[in-house]
Design a protein around this motif. Sequence first.
Motif, PDB file in Angstrom:
ATOM      1  N   SER A 100     -10.992  28.170  28.144  1.00 41.26           N
ATOM      2  CA  SER A 100     -10.924  28.404  26.699  1.00 41.26           C
ATOM      3  C   SER A 100      -9.747  27.669  26.055  1.00 41.26           C
ATOM      4  O   SER A 100      -9.841  27.247  24.895  1.00 41.26           O
ATOM      5  N   LEU A 101      -8.642  27.493  26.783  1.00 36.08           N
ATOM      6  CA  LEU A 101      -7.478  26.787  26.244  1.00 36.08           C
ATOM      7  C   LEU A 101      -7.819  25.329  25.928  1.00 36.08           C
ATOM      8  O   LEU A 101      -7.292  24.749  24.975  1.00 36.08           O
ATOM      9  N   SER A 102      -8.714  24.750  26.715  1.00 36.54           N
ATOM     10  CA  SER A 102      -9.073  23.341  26.509  1.00 36.54           C
ATOM     11  C   SER A 102      -9.867  23.130  25.221  1.00 36.54           C
ATOM     12  O   SER A 102      -9.997  22.000  24.750  1.00 36.54           O
ATOM     13  N   TYR A 103     -10.395  24.206  24.635  1.00 32.99           N
ATOM     14  CA  TYR A 103     -11.183  24.073  23.423  1.00 32.99           C
ATOM     15  C   TYR A 103     -10.329  23.926  22.167  1.00 32.99           C
ATOM     16  O   TYR A 103     -10.829  23.494  21.120  1.00 32.99           O
ATOM     17  N   ILE A 104      -9.060  24.284  22.246  1.00 32.55           N
ATOM     18  CA  ILE A 104      -8.205  24.277  21.051  1.00 32.55           C
ATOM     19  C   ILE A 104      -8.042  22.877  20.471  1.00 32.55           C
ATOM     20  O   ILE A 104      -8.277  22.671  19.269  1.00 32.55           O
ATOM     21  N   PRO A 105      -7.638  21.866  21.264  1.00 36.72           N
ATOM     22  CA  PRO A 105      -7.557  20.525  20.666  1.00 36.72           C
ATOM     23  C   PRO A 105      -8.912  20.004  20.201  1.00 36.72           C
ATOM     24  O   PRO A 105      -8.997  19.253  19.225  1.00 36.72           O
ATOM     25  N   ALA A 106      -9.985  20.422  20.897  1.00 38.42           N
ATOM     26  CA  ALA A 106     -11.331  19.980  20.509  1.00 38.42           C
ATOM     27  C   ALA A 106     -11.694  20.495  19.117  1.00 38.42           C
ATOM     28  O   ALA A 106     -12.374  19.804  18.347  1.00 38.42           O
ATOM     29  N   LEU A 107     -11.241  21.711  18.769  1.00 43.40           N
ATOM     30  CA  LEU A 107     -11.504  22.266  17.438  1.00 43.40           C
ATOM     31  C   LEU A 107     -10.927  21.375  16.348  1.00 43.40           C
ATOM     32  O   LEU A 107     -11.594  21.059  15.364  1.00 43.40           O
ATOM     33  N   PHE A 108      -9.672  20.967  16.548  1.00 51.40           N
ATOM     34  CA  PHE A 108      -9.001  20.131  15.560  1.00 51.40           C
ATOM     35  C   PHE A 108      -9.665  18.754  15.465  1.00 51.40           C
ATOM     36  O   PHE A 108      -9.912  18.240  14.369  1.00 51.40           O
ATOM     37  N   ILE A 109      -9.956  18.164  16.632  1.00 50.27           N
ATOM     38  CA  ILE A 109     -10.557  16.828  16.652  1.00 50.27           C
ATOM     39  C   ILE A 109     -11.913  16.828  15.959  1.00 50.27           C
ATOM     40  O   ILE A 109     -12.221  15.945  15.145  1.00 50.27           O
ATOM     41  N   LEU A 110     -12.749  17.843  16.269  1.00 49.76           N
ATOM     42  CA  LEU A 110     -14.078  17.896  15.667  1.00 49.76           C
ATOM     43  C   LEU A 110     -14.010  18.174  14.163  1.00 49.76           C
ATOM     44  O   LEU A 110     -14.862  17.710  13.407  1.00 49.76           O
TER      45      LEU A 110
END
Length: 257
Positions: A100-110
């Motif tokens: 779940s921690l790996s999803y945090i930067p993905a949220l911003f990028i998307l």
Amino acid sequence: MEDKELNLVDHLDELRNRLIISAVAFIIFFGVGFFYVKEIYNFFVRDLDVKLIVLGPSDIVWIYFMLATIIAIAGTIPVLATQIWLFVKPALRPIERKISLSYIPALFILFIVGLAFGYFVIFPTVLNFLVELSGDMLVTNFTAEKYFKFIMNMTIPFGVLFELPVVVMFLTSLGIINPYVLVKVRKYAYFILIVISVIISPPDFMSDILVTIPLLVLYEISVNLSKFVYRRKLKKEKEWQEQYGDMEEEIDEEISR
């Protein structure tokens, strides 16, 4: 009973602190956006052949606040996502925390990708179509308020909706949803996305189609990503059970004694 009440109070206090941190981050990014509002304004009007007009002094203040808010939202997303993760972290297993921690930067990028898609693809296409529709019948002038509201309608919703795949992956990894549920409710999801498209797009058929198609594609991408995460989750849980299952049973036996 008192222990449960105290535990609930502790959770509410922690939630309040997480929200306060997110609110402070929003205010800081809002201040940064407000400070650089002139540069942001020049970026958005660089390709316009006409000068934007305002109908009153309050419109100028509204433009400052609106542009600063866009920067604040974009900057606060990773902070808010981190605070949410820290809040639910104690309830997650180590493997779930890592995933779940790996999803945090993905949220911003998307979110940024969604804004870019709305601004560089949808916005110019719809704007040119509407301007050409007027032909020689009308003189085209834009008020600053109408122009930037139009930009917001064409970008912010895409920034939010482009996060759908990551949100679905996150909820799938936590076991809250699974791909079978997404497939089952597909027709209802399509209906909701079409309604959203009609609401956020200008009132013409072409704009509705241009906005609807990417949203439906996003949903299908989310379903496939959910399938991938779900299979991976089952595999990880099986490995976890094989590695630690016996240990958990021994602990339970010791407790029961």
